[in-house]
Design a protein around this motif. Structure first.
Motif, PDB file in Angstrom:
ATOM      1  N   ILE A 193       0.155   5.982   9.664  1.00 28.63           N
ATOM      2  CA  ILE A 193       1.152   6.479   8.706  1.00 28.63           C
ATOM      3  C   ILE A 193       2.547   6.019   9.120  1.00 28.63           C
ATOM      4  O   ILE A 193       3.314   5.519   8.295  1.00 28.63           O
ATOM      5  N   ALA A 194       2.873   6.164  10.388  1.00 27.46           N
ATOM      6  CA  ALA A 194       4.201   5.757  10.874  1.00 27.46           C
ATOM      7  C   ALA A 194       4.411   4.259  10.671  1.00 27.46           C
ATOM      8  O   ALA A 194       5.493   3.825  10.254  1.00 27.46           O
ATOM      9  N   TYR A 195       3.390   3.464  10.940  1.00 27.21           N
ATOM     10  CA  TYR A 195       3.517   2.013  10.753  1.00 27.21           C
ATOM     11  C   TYR A 195       3.724   1.682   9.276  1.00 27.21           C
ATOM     12  O   TYR A 195       4.616   0.893   8.938  1.00 27.21           O
ATOM     13  N   LEU A 196       2.912   2.263   8.414  1.00 24.89           N
ATOM     14  CA  LEU A 196       3.056   1.996   6.981  1.00 24.89           C
ATOM     15  C   LEU A 196       4.447   2.384   6.494  1.00 24.89           C
ATOM     16  O   LEU A 196       5.077   1.642   5.729  1.00 24.89           O
ATOM     17  N   ARG A 197       4.939   3.506   6.938  1.00 26.39           N
ATOM     18  CA  ARG A 197       6.285   3.932   6.542  1.00 26.39           C
ATOM     19  C   ARG A 197       7.340   2.963   7.088  1.00 26.39           C
ATOM     20  O   ARG A 197       8.303   2.650   6.409  1.00 26.39           O
ATOM     21  N   SER A 198       7.132   2.452   8.301  1.00 22.10           N
ATOM     22  CA  SER A 198       8.120   1.550   8.914  1.00 22.10           C
ATOM     23  C   SER A 198       8.223   0.220   8.186  1.00 22.10           C
ATOM     24  O   SER A 198       9.256  -0.447   8.267  1.00 22.10           O
ATOM     25  N   ILE A 199       7.166  -0.162   7.466  1.00 25.16           N
ATOM     26  CA  ILE A 199       7.204  -1.429   6.730  1.00 25.16           C
ATOM     27  C   ILE A 199       7.402  -1.202   5.229  1.00 25.16           C
ATOM     28  O   ILE A 199       7.217  -2.113   4.429  1.00 25.16           O
TER      29      ILE A 199
END
Length: 83
Positions: A65-71
């Motif tokens: 989730i954090a990665y998807l939000r970061s991109i």
């Protein structure tokens, strides 16, 4: 799956035409249901292969989730106040 595999996992899903994105801060979806029915059906074997390749990932939910939000791949979910 390990945390270091998250970017490759996401890119593999995106390469199939799926709009993988985080939903708020509590989950993510592949977006394959947004595809035309024939295309959705055609990519199912490839999605299964991705699943087999990367393995279990439930333990990395927060990191994915954090990665998807970061991109920039996320949908905000409005919070509805309780009455």
């Amino acid at each position: 799956m390990q945390e270091k595999d998250i970017p490759a996992f996401v890119q593999s899903v995106v390469d199939l035409g799926c709009n993988i994105c985080a939903v708020g801060h509590f989950g993510y979806v592949f977006g394959d249901a947004d595809l035309p029915p024939a295309q959705c059906e055609a990519i199912q074997p490839q999605l299964r292969l991705i699943d087999e390749t990367y393995g279990k990932r439930d333990h990395l939910m927060a990191e994915i989730i954090a990665y998807l939000r970061s991109i920039g791949r996320y949908i905000e979910v409005p919070v509805v106040p309780a009455n």
